[in-house]
Motif scaffolding. Structure first.
Motif, PDB file in Angstrom:
ATOM      1  N   ILE A   3       0.874  -1.236  -0.063  1.00  0.00           N
ATOM      2  CA  ILE A   3      -0.120   0.061   0.112  1.00  0.00           C
ATOM      3  C   ILE A   3       1.025   1.324   0.091  1.00  0.00           C
ATOM      4  O   ILE A   3       1.809   1.445   0.797  1.00  0.00           O
ATOM      5  N   VAL A   4       0.621   2.238  -0.804  1.00  0.00           N
ATOM      6  CA  VAL A   4       1.596   3.277  -1.084  1.00  0.00           C
ATOM      7  C   VAL A   4       0.650   4.530  -0.949  1.00  0.00           C
ATOM      8  O   VAL A   4      -0.195   4.728  -1.578  1.00  0.00           O
ATOM      9  N   ILE A   5       0.897   5.360   0.016  1.00  0.00           N
ATOM     10  CA  ILE A   5       0.312   6.739   0.175  1.00  0.00           C
ATOM     11  C   ILE A   5       1.155   7.561  -0.328  1.00  0.00           C
ATOM     12  O   ILE A   5       2.467   7.740  -0.156  1.00  0.00           O
ATOM     13  N   VAL A   6       0.313   8.645  -1.129  1.00  0.00           N
ATOM     14  CA  VAL A   6       1.095   9.719  -1.920  1.00  0.00           C
ATOM     15  C   VAL A   6       0.826  11.077  -1.482  1.00  0.00           C
ATOM     16  O   VAL A   6      -0.429  11.217  -1.548  1.00  0.00           O
ATOM     17  N   CYS A   7       1.770  11.786  -1.136  1.00  0.00           N
ATOM     18  CA  CYS A   7       1.313  13.241  -0.662  1.00  0.00           C
ATOM     19  C   CYS A   7       2.211  14.099  -1.781  1.00  0.00           C
ATOM     20  O   CYS A   7       2.948  13.493  -2.509  1.00  0.00           O
ATOM     21  N   ALA A   8       1.682  15.282  -1.722  1.00  0.00           N
ATOM     22  CA  ALA A   8       2.598  16.463  -2.479  1.00  0.00           C
ATOM     23  C   ALA A   8       3.558  16.922  -1.568  1.00  0.00           C
ATOM     24  O   ALA A   8       3.660  16.793  -0.516  1.00  0.00           O
ATOM     25  N   ARG A   9       4.748  17.014  -2.442  1.00  0.00           N
ATOM     26  CA  ARG A   9       5.704  17.794  -1.853  1.00  0.00           C
ATOM     27  C   ARG A   9       5.414  19.474  -1.781  1.00  0.00           C
ATOM     28  O   ARG A   9       4.879  20.134  -2.552  1.00  0.00           O
ATOM     29  N   LEU A  10       5.811  20.127  -0.620  1.00  0.00           N
ATOM     30  CA  LEU A  10       5.515  21.591  -0.479  1.00  0.00           C
ATOM     31  C   LEU A  10       6.434  22.132  -1.557  1.00  0.00           C
ATOM     32  O   LEU A  10       7.432  21.896  -1.904  1.00  0.00           O
ATOM     33  N   PRO A  11       5.748  23.562  -2.115  1.00  0.00           N
ATOM     34  CA  PRO A  11       6.534  24.106  -3.031  1.00  0.00           C
ATOM     35  C   PRO A  11       7.668  24.817  -2.538  1.00  0.00           C
ATOM     36  O   PRO A  11       7.897  24.886  -1.189  1.00  0.00           O
ATOM     37  N   GLU A  12       8.606  25.148  -3.350  1.00  0.00           N
ATOM     38  CA  GLU A  12       9.784  25.574  -3.067  1.00  0.00           C
ATOM     39  C   GLU A  12       9.805  27.111  -2.173  1.00  0.00           C
ATOM     40  O   GLU A  12      10.377  27.353  -1.366  1.00  0.00           O
ATOM     41  N   GLU A  13       8.890  27.955  -2.733  1.00  0.00           N
ATOM     42  CA  GLU A  13       8.636  29.107  -1.945  1.00  0.00           C
ATOM     43  C   GLU A  13       8.027  28.904  -0.629  1.00  0.00           C
ATOM     44  O   GLU A  13       8.604  29.631   0.347  1.00  0.00           O
ATOM     45  N   LEU A  14       7.653  27.748  -0.276  1.00  0.00           N
ATOM     46  CA  LEU A  14       7.195  27.608   1.199  1.00  0.00           C
ATOM     47  C   LEU A  14       8.123  26.903   1.747  1.00  0.00           C
ATOM     48  O   LEU A  14       8.680  27.227   3.205  1.00  0.00           O
ATOM     49  N   LEU A  15       8.959  26.025   1.303  1.00  0.00           N
ATOM     50  CA  LEU A  15      10.083  25.290   2.000  1.00  0.00           C
ATOM     51  C   LEU A  15      11.569  26.382   2.238  1.00  0.00           C
ATOM     52  O   LEU A  15      12.044  26.091   3.318  1.00  0.00           O
ATOM     53  N   PRO A  58      22.464  19.164   9.041  1.00  0.00           N
ATOM     54  CA  PRO A  58      22.628  18.005   9.941  1.00  0.00           C
ATOM     55  C   PRO A  58      21.188  17.789  10.554  1.00  0.00           C
ATOM     56  O   PRO A  58      20.927  16.582  10.938  1.00  0.00           O
ATOM     57  N   ASP A  59      20.256  18.568  10.685  1.00  0.00           N
ATOM     58  CA  ASP A  59      19.121  18.586  11.217  1.00  0.00           C
ATOM     59  C   ASP A  59      17.804  18.272  10.233  1.00  0.00           C
ATOM     60  O   ASP A  59      16.742  18.522  10.709  1.00  0.00           O
ATOM     61  N   TYR A  60      18.089  17.697   9.185  1.00  0.00           N
ATOM     62  CA  TYR A  60      16.938  17.430   7.968  1.00  0.00           C
ATOM     63  C   TYR A  60      16.173  16.608   8.341  1.00  0.00           C
ATOM     64  O   TYR A  60      16.291  15.558   8.969  1.00  0.00           O
ATOM     65  N   ILE A  61      14.882  16.965   8.284  1.00  0.00           N
ATOM     66  CA  ILE A  61      13.597  16.190   8.520  1.00  0.00           C
ATOM     67  C   ILE A  61      12.633  16.094   7.129  1.00  0.00           C
ATOM     68  O   ILE A  61      12.197  16.982   6.879  1.00  0.00           O
ATOM     69  N   GLU A  62      12.836  14.939   6.764  1.00  0.00           N
ATOM     70  CA  GLU A  62      11.983  14.694   5.420  1.00  0.00           C
ATOM     71  C   GLU A  62      10.648  14.999   5.401  1.00  0.00           C
ATOM     72  O   GLU A  62      10.390  15.610   4.675  1.00  0.00           O
ATOM     73  N   LEU A  63      10.121  14.598   6.440  1.00  0.00           N
ATOM     74  CA  LEU A  63       8.710  14.671   6.618  1.00  0.00           C
ATOM     75  C   LEU A  63       8.285  16.062   6.570  1.00  0.00           C
ATOM     76  O   LEU A  63       7.040  16.383   6.236  1.00  0.00           O
ATOM     77  N   TYR A  64       9.210  17.148   6.991  1.00  0.00           N
ATOM     78  CA  TYR A  64       8.757  18.729   6.752  1.00  0.00           C
ATOM     79  C   TYR A  64       8.466  19.026   5.635  1.00  0.00           C
ATOM     80  O   TYR A  64       7.880  20.124   5.302  1.00  0.00           O
ATOM     81  N   THR A  65       8.918  18.276   4.536  1.00  0.00           N
ATOM     82  CA  THR A  65       8.808  18.543   3.114  1.00  0.00           C
ATOM     83  C   THR A  65       7.568  18.253   2.658  1.00  0.00           C
ATOM     84  O   THR A  65       7.070  18.368   1.348  1.00  0.00           O
ATOM     85  N   TYR A  66       6.661  17.536   3.068  1.00  0.00           N
ATOM     86  CA  TYR A  66       5.244  16.809   2.818  1.00  0.00           C
ATOM     87  C   TYR A  66       4.314  17.735   2.987  1.00  0.00           C
ATOM     88  O   TYR A  66       4.228  18.530   4.186  1.00  0.00           O
ATOM     89  N   ALA A  67       3.507  18.030   2.124  1.00  0.00           N
ATOM     90  CA  ALA A  67       1.966  18.700   2.183  1.00  0.00           C
ATOM     91  C   ALA A  67       0.973  17.565   3.084  1.00  0.00           C
ATOM     92  O   ALA A  67       1.153  16.457   3.025  1.00  0.00           O
ATOM     93  N   ASP A  68       0.226  18.006   3.568  1.00  0.00           N
ATOM     94  CA  ASP A  68      -1.020  17.123   4.170  1.00  0.00           C
ATOM     95  C   ASP A  68      -0.450  16.337   5.440  1.00  0.00           C
ATOM     96  O   ASP A  68      -0.734  15.151   5.273  1.00  0.00           O
ATOM     97  N   LEU A  69       0.489  16.725   6.236  1.00  0.00           N
ATOM     98  CA  LEU A  69       1.094  15.822   7.107  1.00  0.00           C
ATOM     99  C   LEU A  69       0.353  15.510   8.085  1.00  0.00           C
ATOM    100  O   LEU A  69       0.472  14.445   8.599  1.00  0.00           O
ATOM    101  N   ASP A  70      -0.851  16.312   8.510  1.00  0.00           N
ATOM    102  CA  ASP A  70      -1.523  15.786   9.580  1.00  0.00           C
ATOM    103  C   ASP A  70      -2.569  14.685   8.870  1.00  0.00           C
ATOM    104  O   ASP A  70      -2.571  13.751   9.668  1.00  0.00           O
ATOM    105  N   SER A  71      -2.928  14.708   7.638  1.00  0.00           N
ATOM    106  CA  SER A  71      -3.520  13.603   7.243  1.00  0.00           C
ATOM    107  C   SER A  71      -2.672  12.363   6.982  1.00  0.00           C
ATOM    108  O   SER A  71      -3.160  11.071   7.025  1.00  0.00           O
ATOM    109  N   LEU A  72      -1.317  12.469   6.504  1.00  0.00           N
ATOM    110  CA  LEU A  72      -0.527  11.530   6.268  1.00  0.00           C
ATOM    111  C   LEU A  72      -0.408  10.717   7.765  1.00  0.00           C
ATOM    112  O   LEU A  72      -0.558   9.391   7.920  1.00  0.00           O
ATOM    113  N   PHE A  73      -0.134  11.589   8.829  1.00  0.00           N
ATOM    114  CA  PHE A  73      -0.032  10.948   9.883  1.00  0.00           C
ATOM    115  C   PHE A  73      -1.256  10.044  10.537  1.00  0.00           C
ATOM    116  O   PHE A  73      -1.016   9.224  11.266  1.00  0.00           O
ATOM    117  N   GLU A  74      -2.504  10.860  10.404  1.00  0.00           N
ATOM    118  CA  GLU A  74      -3.610  10.099  10.739  1.00  0.00           C
ATOM    119  C   GLU A  74      -3.871   8.810  10.018  1.00  0.00           C
ATOM    120  O   GLU A  74      -4.177   7.882  10.552  1.00  0.00           O
TER     121      GLU A  74
END
Length: 343
Positions: free
Chosen positions: A129-141, A152-168
């Motif tokens: 099962i593959v859940i697909v989100c958008a990546r936040l646009p560069e102007e927001l990142l 060094p503190d890179y957090i990949e999930l910070y680049t995802y849109a709809d992060l609350d939906s993904l977590f749920e």
């Protein structure tokens, strides 16, 4: 599930335990032979809440249990069909016919009173099962910390849109499908094998490229129009009707969101599910409609009664937002449902 589901579960357990008088096949042995998890084998044999295996798994059962030659030491090793004797082929065909009849009966039955039908997030076939989100646009990142891989503190999930939906949704799907691999990606990270899995798309056509692609491939009953620059604003349309979010003093009061389920256009043996609001809180609302413990059974039962075993269906609904918080939609309320398809 009613008696036919129990009959199939009972027969599968009987094959494992009693097919050969001097040998009992253990669930881990069978799981390895079928390349599935032990909990999935257990769910197929559970008479209290049986899960119905896909046809391919029943074909494998018939091939294994038609001959004692499937036992190789402490392992189950299915033979190739070309290796079967005439008598073994006859028994394989007989077993498969029996199991498929039981499966058809189980799937055709209406759930017994008080027992909710399977939640749409429960796939029961052990496939990826593959859940697909958008990546936040560069102007927001650009305004966010920890989103550059060289940090060094890179957090990949910070680049995802709809992060609350993904977590749920991610945890819910993992819990309902213990035998399946559950992946999450942004649309640009997908590989061909991901596209042919059970696909779950979160978010709309503005940032999620894959949602935009499948909207063009599928004959969906609604369109999403991202007219952010006009006075009219973004909306979903169905025929000549338009459904827009409601804002007051710049605050979102009510979103509009789509739930779609149908065959995966890239692999007809897998499913495609879309959860898509005009805003992120609409996406979260339509996700929570089938994960929230207070509403998921009620909404699942409504979907089952309304669409049955339909190959493809869609629902456009309102998602209310109160003091900035998403209120899980109750799809049994007529006023929240805007479009149902098939009509």
């Amino acid at each position: 599930m009613a008696d036919s589901g129990q009959a199939l579960a009972r027969r599968l357990r009987q094959l494992r335990q009693q097919q050969w008088p001097d040998t009992t096949v253990r669930q881990p042995q069978l799981a390895r032979a079928l390349n599935v998890s032990v909990p999935l084998i257990s769910s197929w044999e559970n008479e209290s809440t049986p899960k119905v295996p896909p046809v391919s798994r029943l074909q494998a059962y018939a091939l294994i249990f038609c001959t004692r030659r499937s036992i190789d030491g402490d392992q189950l090793v299915p033979l190739d069909e070309t290796e079967l004797t005439t008598e073994e082929s006859r028994l394989r065909d007989k077993l498969l016919h029996e199991l498929l009849d039981l499966r058809t009966a189980a799937l055709s039955q209406t759930p017994a009173p008080g027992i909710a039908p399977a939640n749409p997030w429960q796939f029961d076939d052990g496939n990826r099962i593959v859940i697909v989100c958008a990546r936040l646009p560069e102007e927001l990142l650009a305004r966010m910390p920890y989103v550059r891989p060289e940090d060094p503190d890179y957090i990949e999930l910070y680049t995802y849109a709809d992060l609350d939906s993904l977590f749920e949704l991610h945890g819910h799907i993992r819990a309902f499908n213990p035998g399946s691999e559950v992946r999450r990606h942004t649309a640009k990270e997908l590989q061909p094998d991901d596209l042919t899995s059970h696909l779950v798309l979160l978010g709309g056509v503005d940032w999620n490229d894959l949602t935009s692609d499948v909207f063009q491939v599928l004959d969906l009953p609604v369109r999403q129009v991202n007219d952010w620059g006009s006075d009219e604003g973004p909306y979903f349309s169905h025929g000549d009707r338009q459904f827009s979010p409601t804002l007051a003093d710049g605050r979102l009061r009510e979103d509009v969101a789509l739930f779609y389920r149908g065959p995966n256009p890239y692999n007809a043996r897998r499913t495609l599910t879309i959860c898509n609001g005009m805003y992120g809180r609409g996406t979260l609302g339509v996700v929570r409609a089938l994960t929230d413990t207070n509403f998921r059974d009620r909404n699942t039962a409504w979907l089952h009664e309304r669409f049955g075993a339909g190959e493809a269906y869609a629902l456009l609904s309102r998602v209310r937002v109160v003091r900035g918080q998403v209120v899980t939609p109750d799809w049994t309320l007529d006023g929240l449902r805007l479009v149902e398809w098939p009509d």
